[in-house]
Scaffold this motif. Structure first.
Motif, short mmCIF file in Angstrom:
data_model
loop_
_atom_site.label_atom_id
_atom_site.label_comp_id
_atom_site.label_asym_id
_atom_site.label_seq_id
_atom_site.Cartn_x
_atom_site.Cartn_y
_atom_site.Cartn_z
N GLN A 35 32.42 31.86 2.05
CA GLN A 35 33.44 32.50 1.24
C GLN A 35 33.84 31.53 0.12
N ILE A 36 33.90 32.02 -1.11
CA ILE A 36 34.20 31.18 -2.27
C ILE A 36 35.36 31.80 -3.04
N THR A 37 36.41 31.02 -3.23
CA THR A 37 37.58 31.47 -3.96
C THR A 37 37.70 30.68 -5.27
N PRO A 38 37.43 31.29 -6.41
CA PRO A 38 37.53 30.57 -7.68
C PRO A 38 38.98 30.44 -8.15
N TYR A 39 39.25 29.36 -8.86
CA TYR A 39 40.57 29.14 -9.44
C TYR A 39 40.46 29.21 -10.96
N THR A 40 41.61 29.38 -11.61
CA THR A 40 41.61 29.54 -13.07
C THR A 40 41.76 28.20 -13.80
N ASP A 41 42.05 27.12 -13.08
CA ASP A 41 42.15 25.80 -13.73
C ASP A 41 40.80 25.38 -14.29
N VAL A 42 40.83 24.59 -15.34
CA VAL A 42 39.61 24.04 -15.94
C VAL A 42 39.77 22.53 -16.09
N TYR A 43 38.80 21.78 -15.58
CA TYR A 43 38.77 20.33 -15.76
C TYR A 43 37.96 20.00 -17.01
N ILE A 44 38.43 19.01 -17.78
CA ILE A 44 37.80 18.63 -19.05
C ILE A 44 37.63 17.12 -19.07
N TRP A 45 36.44 16.66 -19.44
CA TRP A 45 36.22 15.22 -19.59
C TRP A 45 35.02 14.99 -20.52
N LEU A 46 34.78 13.74 -20.88
CA LEU A 46 33.61 13.38 -21.69
C LEU A 46 32.49 12.92 -20.76
N GLU A 47 31.30 13.44 -20.98
CA GLU A 47 30.16 13.23 -20.08
C GLU A 47 28.99 12.67 -20.88
N GLY A 48 28.46 11.55 -20.43
CA GLY A 48 27.37 10.92 -21.16
C GLY A 48 26.01 11.07 -20.52
N HIS A 49 25.93 11.70 -19.35
CA HIS A 49 24.67 11.71 -18.61
C HIS A 49 24.09 13.09 -18.36
N PHE A 50 24.94 14.05 -17.98
CA PHE A 50 24.42 15.29 -17.43
C PHE A 50 24.74 16.51 -18.30
N GLN A 51 23.97 17.56 -18.07
CA GLN A 51 24.08 18.80 -18.84
C GLN A 51 24.81 19.88 -18.03
N SER A 52 24.92 21.07 -18.61
CA SER A 52 25.47 22.22 -17.89
C SER A 52 24.64 22.49 -16.64
N SER A 53 25.27 23.11 -15.66
CA SER A 53 24.61 23.54 -14.41
C SER A 53 24.08 22.36 -13.61
N THR A 54 24.78 21.23 -13.65
CA THR A 54 24.34 20.03 -12.97
C THR A 54 25.37 19.61 -11.92
N ALA A 78 30.58 20.33 -3.58
CA ALA A 78 30.09 19.50 -4.68
C ALA A 78 30.76 19.95 -5.97
N ASP A 79 30.89 19.01 -6.88
CA ASP A 79 31.36 19.35 -8.21
C ASP A 79 30.17 19.75 -9.07
N VAL A 80 30.37 20.75 -9.89
CA VAL A 80 29.30 21.25 -10.76
C VAL A 80 29.81 21.27 -12.20
N ILE A 81 29.01 20.72 -13.11
CA ILE A 81 29.34 20.85 -14.53
C ILE A 81 29.05 22.28 -14.94
N TRP A 82 30.10 23.01 -15.25
CA TRP A 82 29.95 24.40 -15.69
C TRP A 82 29.35 24.43 -17.10
N LEU A 83 29.96 23.68 -18.02
CA LEU A 83 29.52 23.67 -19.41
C LEU A 83 29.55 22.24 -19.93
N ALA A 84 28.53 21.85 -20.66
CA ALA A 84 28.52 20.58 -21.38
C ALA A 84 27.97 20.86 -22.77
N PHE A 85 28.72 20.45 -23.79
CA PHE A 85 28.33 20.83 -25.16
C PHE A 85 28.73 19.75 -26.15
#
Length: 210
Positions: free
Chosen positions: A157-176, A35-42
Motif C-alpha cells: 500500500q502506497i500513500t502519496p503526500y503533497t509535499d515536495v523536496y527540493i535540492w541541488l543534485e550533481g550526480h543523478f537524473q530523474s527516475s533514479t 528508498a528515496d527516488v528523484i522524481w525530476l532533475a532538470f
C-alpha cells in the motif's frame, strides 16, 4: 494542473550552479517507501516552473532499491491510468496489472498492488507510483516517485503526500534511486488550500526559501 511550484535563481547563483554541472532535483515523500527516488532533475534557469496534478500510476520494475544511483526502468504500468485509489491491482504472472478491485482495507488516499508473479520467475519485484509533471513547459511523463521491493505473493500500500523536496543534485537524473541526498533539502508544503508556491535560491545556505 492542481499545483504550481516556481523556483527562482539569481543570475550569479545560476552561473555557479551550471558551472558545477548541477541540476535542480525534486522528490515526493510517500508512505511505506523504502528508498528515496528523484522524481525530476532538470537544468536550472532564472525562473523554473513545475506544474502537476494529483494523478498517479502504479508500476512494476526489476530495479534494485538498495543501490544508490540505480535508474528505474518501468517494465509494466497500470493501463489505462491514472490508478484508482482505495483499490488493489493484481499483478499477474504475465507481468501485467489487472483490473482494480475495491478493498475496504485500502484507504481512499492510498494505492495498492498484490504481487502475483510466480516466485520461480522473480522472487521479488519493485513496485511504486509514478506521476506526470510539466517542467518549464516540457512534459515529463509518469516519472517514478517511489520504489519498494515486494516479495512474490505479498502486497503493498502506497500513500502519496503533497509535499515536495527540493535540492541541488550533481550526480543523478530523474527516475533514479538515491539512498542519501547530499544537498541541503528545502520542503514545499502543498495542500490545505495551498496550490501555488514560489521559492528563491539562497547561495549562502544552498537552499531554496519561500
Amino acid at each position: 494542473m492542481d499545483f504550481t511550484l516556481t523556483l527562482n535563481v539569481a543570475p550569479g547563483d545560476l552561473d555557479i550552479i551550471n558551472g558545477a554541472q548541477q541540476k535542480i532535483a525534486l522528490a515526493k515523500p510517500v508512505g511505506n517507501a523504502k528508498a528515496d527516488v528523484i522524481w525530476l532533475a532538470f537544468d536550472a534557469f532564472e525562473s523554473n516552473t513545475i506544474q502537476w496534478s494529483e494523478e498517479y500510476w502504479l508500476y512494476a520494475s526489476t530495479a534494485s532499491v538498495t543501490k544508490s544511483g540505480t535508474k528505474i526502468t518501468k517494465l509494466s504500468e497500470v493501463q489505462p491510468g491514472p490508478a484508482l485509489s482505495g483499490s488493489v491491482y493484481p499483478f499477474s504472472d504475465n507481468a501485467t496489472f489487472g483490473t482494480a478491485v475495491k478493498n475496504p482495507d485500502v484507504p481512499t488516499d492510498t494505492f495498492s498492488a498484490v504481487n502475483n508473479m510466480s516466485y520461480g520467475k522473480y522472487p521479488a519485484l519493485t513496485f511504486g507510483l509514478s506521476q506526470t509533471a510539466q517542467v518549464n513547459q516540457e512534459i515529463q511523463n509518469r516519472k517514478p516517485i517511489s520504489a519498494s521491493s515486494v516479495l512474490a505473493t505479498q502486497s503493498i500500500q502506497i500513500t502519496p503526500y503533497t509535499d515536495v523536496y527540493i535540492w541541488l543534485e550533481g550526480h543523478f537524473q530523474s527516475s533514479t534511486i538515491v539512498t542519501d541526498i547530499t544537498g541541503n533539502k528545502a520542503v514545499a508544503k502543498f495542500g490545505g488550500g495551498v496550490n501555488e508556491i514560489a521559492m528563491t535560491y539562497d547561495g549562502k545556505s544552498g537552499v531554496f526559501h519561500q
